[in-house]
Design a protein around this motif. Structure first.
Motif, mmCIF file in Angstrom:
data_model
loop_
_atom_site.group_PDB
_atom_site.id
_atom_site.type_symbol
_atom_site.label_atom_id
_atom_site.label_comp_id
_atom_site.label_asym_id
_atom_site.label_seq_id
_atom_site.Cartn_x
_atom_site.Cartn_y
_atom_site.Cartn_z
ATOM 1 N N ASP A 1 6.245 13.730 -0.485
ATOM 2 C CA ASP A 1 7.216 13.275 -1.475
ATOM 3 C C ASP A 1 6.967 11.782 -1.677
ATOM 4 O O ASP A 1 7.658 10.931 -1.101
ATOM 5 C CB ASP A 1 8.639 13.543 -0.990
ATOM 6 N N THR A 2 5.979 11.453 -2.500
ATOM 7 C CA THR A 2 5.511 10.077 -2.632
ATOM 8 C C THR A 2 6.591 9.113 -3.119
ATOM 9 O O THR A 2 6.721 8.013 -2.564
ATOM 10 C CB THR A 2 4.289 10.018 -3.556
ATOM 11 N N PRO A 3 7.395 9.455 -4.137
ATOM 12 C CA PRO A 3 8.417 8.493 -4.589
ATOM 13 C C PRO A 3 9.398 8.103 -3.483
ATOM 14 O O PRO A 3 9.698 6.923 -3.303
ATOM 15 C CB PRO A 3 9.111 9.242 -5.733
ATOM 16 N N GLN A 4 9.910 9.104 -2.754
ATOM 17 C CA GLN A 4 10.855 8.795 -1.681
ATOM 18 C C GLN A 4 10.165 8.061 -0.537
ATOM 19 O O GLN A 4 10.740 7.143 0.065
ATOM 20 C CB GLN A 4 11.506 10.082 -1.164
ATOM 21 N N GLN B 1 7.633 6.041 -0.754
ATOM 22 C CA GLN B 1 7.416 4.661 -1.193
ATOM 23 C C GLN B 1 8.707 3.855 -1.138
ATOM 24 O O GLN B 1 8.718 2.692 -0.713
ATOM 25 C CB GLN B 1 6.867 4.653 -2.624
ATOM 26 N N ARG B 2 9.804 4.484 -1.569
ATOM 27 C CA ARG B 2 11.091 3.783 -1.572
ATOM 28 C C ARG B 2 11.451 3.303 -0.174
ATOM 29 O O ARG B 2 11.790 2.121 0.024
ATOM 30 C CB ARG B 2 12.187 4.714 -2.100
#
Length: 362
Positions: A330-333, A335-336
């Protein structure tokens, strides 16, 4: 499977499934190799007054509370007049001198070998279509008649539950996602038991990528020792949430993970708001490879620590979330929370951790 093979497998799994481990190993989009968090050297069991810690790599001391885990290289500094005790990884309870910093390794002995096997790189407890076991899972138990709980699968009308061990092969079918063990053969201390759950459509708990995670019943001598520890703790009357966290630490001492989890969940149900409670619960769920429940509680810990504020828990929860989301791709999470963790460690002055986290960025 013949009884001889089952007995052999139960015997072999007893050690790998009930060893003391504080984290899973994960791989994913940001990692080049599995990573694991080593078992802590000690945990703050009780604390009266002010106490600060400085982890290896930090540039300054930060406030710490009951339930905070400490590793080799960390420093702990109770203010003058404060009283602090550590629950060491070897099972002993040690006082911490007040008025000046102490190295945790000077209070709790460092194991000459690591008795803490990792659990592998499987990300389990995620697939909502599986009746994966929730409890009892990789734990000792106090009760010989445990309540068995598992993930409720949408569309499932019934579940077949089976408990196996030496001299035990209990089966039942229920329409809910929990049942109390009701076999005629009593569960015995020291024996290892496995649980499987199968839905009416054929989905099985064994399809979850986690290890075969069973349980044993705590023997009478350890039960007596635990009761003595709990009695001593109750006499101190530290108040909430300190009382809850200290009790959980004692349960962890005896590998009573199910009791520790239940104690924390009860505190949360009683509306005790504590970032440390959520963070501790998330870590326990991660130990037993229930990663969705770990995520849920790390998120709660992160949010509460942001509001408090509690920079240490906020940063450490963010680092754990980045790790798990990375493993789930889950790249977006990922990264966040990676950025939140980097920012937190920069504030703490931990250059080494910042550099390590920066390497994980794509």
């Amino acid at each position: 499977m013949c009884s001889q093979t089952l007995t052999k497998n139960l015997y072999l799994n007893r050690f790998s499934s009930l060893g003391l481990t504080t984290s899973i190993m994960v791989t994913g989009a940001f990692t080049t190799a599995p990573t694991a968090v080593a078992a802590s050297l000690g945990t703050i069991l009780t604390a009266t007054g002010q106490v600060s810690i400085k982890r290896s790599g930090w540039s300054s001391y930060q406030p710490a509370a009951v339930g905070t885990s400490l590793d080799n290289g960390d420093l702990i500094w109770p203010a003058a007049g404060s009283q602090v005790k550590l629950q060491c990884s070897n099972g002993t309870t040690q006082p911490v001198p007040s008025g000046s910093p102490s190295g945790v390794a000077n209070i709790c002995p460092v194991p000459t070998v690591n008795p803490d096997p990792t659990m592998g790189d499987a990300i389990a407890g995620i697939d909502a279509n599986l009746p994966y076991l929730i409890s009892p899972r990789r734990t000792h138990l106090l009760s010989p008649t445990p309540t068995i709980r598992w993930n409720a699968v949408t569309g499932a009308n019934s579940y077949r539950v089976r408990v196996r061990g030496v001299g035990v092969d209990w089966k039942t079918e229920v329409t809910t996602n929990q049942v109390v063990y009701g076999g005629e053969t009593p569960l015995q201390p020291g024996e290892y038991y496995l649980i499987t759950i199968i839905t009416d459509s054929g989905a099985s708990s064994t399809d979850d990528p986690g290890m075969q995670l069973g349980f044993t019943i705590l023997d009478d001598s350890k039960r007596a020792n635990l009761q003595a520890d709990l009695t001593e703790l109750s006499q101190q009357q530290p108040g909430q949430p300190t009382q809850t966290l200290a009790q959980v630490i004692l349960y962890q001492k005896y590998k009573l993970r199910a009791e520790a989890i239940e104690t924390l969940e009860t505190a949360i149900s009683a509306n005790i708001k504590s970032a440390q409670i959520y963070h501790t619960l998330a870590g326990l769920y991660e130990e037993v490879q229930l990663n969705q429940l770990a995520i849920n509680n790390y998120l709660q810990a992160f949010q509460l620590a942001t509001e408090t504020p509690d920079l240490v828990i906020k940063t450490e929860a963010a680092a754990k979330l980045a790790e798990i989301y990375s493993a789930l791709k889950d790249t977006p999470q990922a990264q966040r929370f990676l950025q939140e963790a980097i920012q937190g460690y920069e504030t703490l002055g931990d250059v080494t951790r910042v550099q390590n986290l920066q390497k994980l960025q794509p």
